[in-house]
Design an enzyme around this catalytic site. Structure first.
Site, PDB file in Angstrom:
ATOM      1  N   SER A  28       0.824  -1.215   0.000  1.00  0.00           N
ATOM      2  CA  SER A  28       0.000   0.000   0.000  1.00  0.00           C
ATOM      3  C   SER A  28       0.853   1.258   0.000  1.00  0.00           C
ATOM      4  O   SER A  28       0.326   2.368  -0.011  1.00  0.00           O
ATOM      5  CB  SER A  28      -0.946  -0.001   1.210  1.00  0.00           C
ATOM      6  OG  SER A  28      -0.226  -0.210   2.410  1.00  0.00           O
ATOM      7  N   ASN A 115      -2.248  -2.733  13.108  1.00  0.00           N
ATOM      8  CA  ASN A 115      -3.711  -2.596  13.034  1.00  0.00           C
ATOM      9  C   ASN A 115      -4.217  -1.398  13.827  1.00  0.00           C
ATOM     10  O   ASN A 115      -5.038  -0.626  13.339  1.00  0.00           O
ATOM     11  CB  ASN A 115      -4.385  -3.886  13.523  1.00  0.00           C
ATOM     12  CG  ASN A 115      -3.991  -5.078  12.663  1.00  0.00           C
ATOM     13  OD1 ASN A 115      -3.414  -4.901  11.586  1.00  0.00           O
ATOM     14  ND2 ASN A 115      -4.294  -6.276  13.133  1.00  0.00           N
ATOM     15  N   THR A 160     -41.546  24.705  -9.498  1.00  0.00           N
ATOM     16  CA  THR A 160     -41.737  23.342  -8.987  1.00  0.00           C
ATOM     17  C   THR A 160     -41.969  22.505 -10.246  1.00  0.00           C
ATOM     18  O   THR A 160     -42.555  23.011 -11.220  1.00  0.00           O
ATOM     19  CB  THR A 160     -42.943  23.219  -8.027  1.00  0.00           C
ATOM     20  OG1 THR A 160     -44.125  23.541  -8.748  1.00  0.00           O
ATOM     21  CG2 THR A 160     -42.805  24.154  -6.812  1.00  0.00           C
ATOM     22  N   HIS A 161     -41.468  21.296 -10.246  1.00  0.00           N
ATOM     23  CA  HIS A 161     -41.527  20.433 -11.452  1.00  0.00           C
ATOM     24  C   HIS A 161     -40.837  21.101 -12.645  1.00  0.00           C
ATOM     25  O   HIS A 161     -41.168  20.796 -13.794  1.00  0.00           O
ATOM     26  CB  HIS A 161     -42.970  20.097 -11.834  1.00  0.00           C
ATOM     27  CG  HIS A 161     -43.826  19.660 -10.680  1.00  0.00           C
ATOM     28  ND1 HIS A 161     -43.947  18.350 -10.279  1.00  0.00           N
ATOM     29  CD2 HIS A 161     -44.584  20.392  -9.816  1.00  0.00           C
ATOM     30  CE1 HIS A 161     -44.756  18.287  -9.230  1.00  0.00           C
ATOM     31  NE2 HIS A 161     -45.153  19.517  -8.925  1.00  0.00           N
ATOM     32  N   SER A 282     -15.152  26.140 -27.239  1.00  0.00           N
ATOM     33  CA  SER A 282     -15.230  24.889 -27.984  1.00  0.00           C
ATOM     34  C   SER A 282     -14.080  24.849 -28.994  1.00  0.00           C
ATOM     35  O   SER A 282     -13.611  25.887 -29.454  1.00  0.00           O
ATOM     36  CB  SER A 282     -16.575  24.832 -28.702  1.00  0.00           C
ATOM     37  OG  SER A 282     -16.484  24.038 -29.859  1.00  0.00           O
ATOM     38  N   LYS A 288     -19.203  29.320 -28.882  1.00  0.00           N
ATOM     39  CA  LYS A 288     -19.565  28.667 -27.626  1.00  0.00           C
ATOM     40  C   LYS A 288     -18.805  29.198 -26.418  1.00  0.00           C
ATOM     41  O   LYS A 288     -17.640  29.578 -26.490  1.00  0.00           O
ATOM     42  CB  LYS A 288     -19.297  27.142 -27.705  1.00  0.00           C
ATOM     43  CG  LYS A 288     -20.091  26.429 -28.719  1.00  0.00           C
ATOM     44  CD  LYS A 288     -21.450  25.893 -28.289  1.00  0.00           C
ATOM     45  CE  LYS A 288     -21.551  25.230 -26.962  1.00  0.00           C
ATOM     46  NZ  LYS A 288     -21.363  23.790 -27.068  1.00  0.00           N
ATOM     47  N   ASN A 290     -18.675  27.515 -22.631  1.00  0.00           N
ATOM     48  CA  ASN A 290     -19.229  26.340 -21.953  1.00  0.00           C
ATOM     49  C   ASN A 290     -19.071  26.400 -20.437  1.00  0.00           C
ATOM     50  O   ASN A 290     -18.041  26.839 -19.934  1.00  0.00           O
ATOM     51  CB  ASN A 290     -18.546  25.074 -22.471  1.00  0.00           C
ATOM     52  CG  ASN A 290     -18.876  24.803 -23.923  1.00  0.00           C
ATOM     53  OD1 ASN A 290     -19.962  25.152 -24.385  1.00  0.00           O
ATOM     54  ND2 ASN A 290     -17.954  24.211 -24.647  1.00  0.00           N
ATOM     55  N   GLU A 295     -20.266  21.647 -14.761  1.00  0.00           N
ATOM     56  CA  GLU A 295     -20.425  20.300 -15.333  1.00  0.00           C
ATOM     57  C   GLU A 295     -19.455  19.320 -14.683  1.00  0.00           C
ATOM     58  O   GLU A 295     -19.807  18.175 -14.398  1.00  0.00           O
ATOM     59  CB  GLU A 295     -20.194  20.341 -16.843  1.00  0.00           C
ATOM     60  CG  GLU A 295     -21.331  21.016 -17.590  1.00  0.00           C
ATOM     61  CD  GLU A 295     -21.025  21.164 -19.077  1.00  0.00           C
ATOM     62  OE1 GLU A 295     -21.866  20.771 -19.872  1.00  0.00           O
ATOM     63  OE2 GLU A 295     -19.948  21.668 -19.431  1.00  0.00           O
ATOM     64  N   TYR A 322      -9.366  -7.187  12.470  1.00  0.00           N
ATOM     65  CA  TYR A 322      -8.746  -6.627  11.271  1.00  0.00           C
ATOM     66  C   TYR A 322      -8.724  -7.653  10.147  1.00  0.00           C
ATOM     67  O   TYR A 322      -8.458  -8.836  10.358  1.00  0.00           O
ATOM     68  CB  TYR A 322      -7.297  -6.178  11.571  1.00  0.00           C
ATOM     69  CG  TYR A 322      -6.610  -5.625  10.328  1.00  0.00           C
ATOM     70  CD1 TYR A 322      -6.742  -4.286   9.989  1.00  0.00           C
ATOM     71  CD2 TYR A 322      -5.879  -6.454   9.480  1.00  0.00           C
ATOM     72  CE1 TYR A 322      -6.153  -3.783   8.829  1.00  0.00           C
ATOM     73  CE2 TYR A 322      -5.289  -5.963   8.325  1.00  0.00           C
ATOM     74  CZ  TYR A 322      -5.429  -4.632   8.001  1.00  0.00           C
ATOM     75  OH  TYR A 322      -4.857  -4.146   6.858  1.00  0.00           O
ATOM     76  N   GLN A 327      -7.370  -2.352   4.056  1.00  0.00           N
ATOM     77  CA  GLN A 327      -6.381  -1.527   3.349  1.00  0.00           C
ATOM     78  C   GLN A 327      -7.049  -0.763   2.199  1.00  0.00           C
ATOM     79  O   GLN A 327      -6.549   0.263   1.758  1.00  0.00           O
ATOM     80  CB  GLN A 327      -5.248  -2.427   2.815  1.00  0.00           C
ATOM     81  CG  GLN A 327      -4.153  -1.685   2.078  1.00  0.00           C
ATOM     82  CD  GLN A 327      -2.905  -2.537   1.916  1.00  0.00           C
ATOM     83  OE1 GLN A 327      -2.207  -2.811   2.885  1.00  0.00           O
ATOM     84  NE2 GLN A 327      -2.639  -2.993   0.702  1.00  0.00           N
ATOM     85  N   LYS A 330      -8.351   3.300   2.004  1.00  0.00           N
ATOM     86  CA  LYS A 330      -7.575   4.535   1.855  1.00  0.00           C
ATOM     87  C   LYS A 330      -7.815   5.274   0.557  1.00  0.00           C
ATOM     88  O   LYS A 330      -8.096   6.475   0.567  1.00  0.00           O
ATOM     89  CB  LYS A 330      -6.085   4.227   2.024  1.00  0.00           C
ATOM     90  CG  LYS A 330      -5.773   3.969   3.468  1.00  0.00           C
ATOM     91  CD  LYS A 330      -4.440   3.330   3.677  1.00  0.00           C
ATOM     92  CE  LYS A 330      -4.462   2.578   4.982  1.00  0.00           C
ATOM     93  NZ  LYS A 330      -5.406   1.436   5.003  1.00  0.00           N
TER      94      LYS A 330
HETATM   95  N1  ARG Z   1      -1.238  -1.447   5.132  1.00  0.00           N
HETATM   96  C1  ARG Z   1      -2.147  -2.005   6.064  1.00  0.00           C
HETATM   97  C2  ARG Z   1      -3.517  -1.305   5.925  1.00  0.00           C
HETATM   98  O1  ARG Z   1      -3.544  -0.311   5.326  1.00  0.00           O
HETATM   99  C3  ARG Z   1      -1.658  -1.805   7.448  1.00  0.00           C
HETATM  100  C4  ARG Z   1      -2.180  -2.801   8.427  1.00  0.00           C
HETATM  101  C5  ARG Z   1      -1.660  -4.123   8.111  1.00  0.00           C
HETATM  102  N2  ARG Z   1      -2.041  -5.091   9.113  1.00  0.00           N
HETATM  103  C6  ARG Z   1      -1.913  -6.397   8.914  1.00  0.00           C
HETATM  104  N3  ARG Z   1      -2.319  -7.138   9.887  1.00  0.00           N
HETATM  105  N4  ARG Z   1      -1.488  -6.897   7.792  1.00  0.00           N
HETATM  106  O2  ARG Z   1      -4.531  -1.765   6.407  1.00  0.00           O
END
Ligand code: ARG
Length: 465
Positions: A28, A115, A160-161, A282, A288, A290, A295, A322, A327, A330
């Site tokens: 990660s 964790n 409305t509508h 455009s 144009k 835009n 948008e 966990y 992961q 993120k």
């Molecule tokens: N990179 C992991 C995550 O984002 C960190 C935690 C990893 N924990 C594990 N037990 N493998 O969740």
């Protein structure tokens, strides 16, 4: 890059290295490097706690803190650039720490797991981002108020509508978005309370055998509370889902305003023109101009909704505690944060300087329809005619006027009185657009007095006494 078979922190359990493709798949670091400063801050608090509780000596604690701060300085100077061999930001920091301070660095992870560590990092990150997004919301609201102040007595058709209904003050229309974003601001404040709870010290899942002081570490990090159950602490992502939901609602609001701005800028509506600073041309049609900004905001809304759905689905089947699935929290969070911030900034600029209202087009629009029909019915009802009967009579006069190509203001007093004897010469004043709007002076209505009061309240909300 192709990972080598360098030993992992957990490698002694294993006889051979990870398959290179699996190492890439598992890592990660490519995205969680965004958490590095939060990881360092969390680790500093953990190291101080270890020293305070005597789990490490004060000297050891100090060496760890200095080493971590050195990594922060390196990162800020662009000199901390971990690669895939480090797997994730947590291993990357620990690895560099050992390089910098030697074997003491290997003590940092005492009484901690990645964790509870990653849960801490994500919460510190989101807490910061929520603060920033709330500031951005305030700036957007401020741009709305500035526009509203200039347009209290500018009228715009109310729909409305998407059918012309009753005219309203343009300021009233803009202030509806102030109210929506005020709920967004409040909602983020509420979410922040549940973001700001410390999982640090929950360990891998079950707590730790060391005499840690969770409250002390949490206090150093500014957390308001502690997770009371370690299994919940390491696996809860409710706060991330709540945040993404709050972000989705912000985008619902920005997207609705975007849609209106796009409509208003069309030749068919013609209520605004786009200034050159926020419109694009455009490649083929030279005439144009835009509305790309609204948008794009409307378009980007979809991906944040997607992140919300993605997080909900990611969580729904997870057994305690966990799981590596987590992961995957993120990238959706990072993209949600980036998208909300970018959209708020763009919409703030758009409202402040990207649109110019066209008063003549607006005035012509509200003077050329039957959106004062309710006011004729109200006029009769105020003179004692039951509203439903008045409503029926006005429906009749709208139908005959439409057939005759006339508006209500074009009817003679004789025609009005033929419809009902209660009509007098003051009917003309009662159905003039300014009066139609001014008269809706009920609390929260579009009457000018109400709108002025709403602007004062909006100001007070942004700058409390
Ligand atoms: N990179 C992991 C995550 O984002 C960190 C935690 C990893 N924990 C594990 N037990 N493998 O969740």
């Amino acid at each position: 890059m192709v990972p080598s078979s360098a030993p992992k922190a957990w490698s002694q359990r294993f006889e051979s290295a990870l398959h290179p493709a699996i190492a890439v798949f598992n890592a990660s670091i490519g995205f969680d490097i965004a958490l590095v400063e939060y990881d360092l801050t969390g680790s500093v608090a953990h190291a101080r706690m270890l020293a305070k509780t005597g789990i490490l000596t004060p000297e050891e604690g100090e060496i760890l803190v200095q080493g971590l701060e050195k990594i922060r300085a390196e990162y800020r100077q662009g000199q901390f650039t971990p690669d895939i061999e480090d797997e994730d930001v947590h291993f990357a920091v620990e690895h560099r720490l050992v390089e910098l301070v030697g074997d003491v660095g290997k003590k940092l992870h005492t009484a901690r797991s990645r964790n509870d560590q990653v849960g801490t990092d994500i919460r510190l990150y989101l807490r910061d981002q929520i603060d920033q997004i709330r500031i951005a919301l305030r700036q957007f609201q401020s741009a709305l108020i500035t526009q509203a102040e200039q347009h209290v007595e500018t009228l715009i058709p109310g729909y409305t509508h998407l059918q012309r209904a009753q005219p309203v003050s343009l300021a009233h229309h803009l202030l509806a978005y102030f109210e929506m974003t005020q709920r967004d601001w409040d909602r983020l404040g509420d979410v922040a309370k549940r973001v700001n709870i410390s999982p640090l010290g929950c360990g891998a899942l079950a707590g730790t055998t060391f005499p840690i002081d969770r409250a002390y570490a949490a206090e150093l990090l500014g957390f308001g509370d502690l997770y009371r159950n370690s299994l919940d602490g390491v696996s809860d992502r409710d706060f991330a889902i709540e945040f993404t939901c709050a972000a989705s609602l912000i985008l619902v609001h920005l997207s609705r305003l975007s849609e209106e701005i796009i409509l208003w800028a069309s030749e068919e509506f013609g209520f605004i023109s786009l200034t050159d600073s926020c419109a694009t041309g455009s490649s083929i049609m030279p005439q144009k101009k835009n509305p790309d900004v609204p948008e794009l905001v409307r378009g980007k809304t979809g991906r944040v909704f997607g992140h919300l759905q993605g997080l909900l689905v990611m969580m729904k089947g997870l057994p305690l505690a966990y799981n590596k699935d987590l992961q995957e929290d993120k990238e959706p969070l990072f993209d949600t944060v980036a998208t909300v911030k970018a959209c708020l900034e763009a919409m703030t600029i758009l409202v402040a300087e990207g649109i110019t209202f066209r008063p003549q087009r607006l005035a012509a629009a509200v003077a050329s329809d039957f959106s004062n029909a309710t006011d004729v019915a109200d006029y009769l009802a105020a003179k004692g005619v039951p509203f439903r009967e008045a409503y029926g009579l006005v429906g009749q006069v709208v139908r005959t006027s439409l057939a005759a190509g006339k508006l209500l203001k074009d009817l003679s007093l004789t025609e009005w009185q033929a419809l009902h004897p209660a009509f007098e010469a003051d009917i003309y004043a009662a159905i003039a657009p300014q009066q139609v709007v001014a008269a809706r002076n009920s609390f929260g209505g579009t009457g000018f007095d109400q709108v002025r009061a709403a602007i004062a309240i909006a100001h007070a909300t942004l700058s409390p006494p």
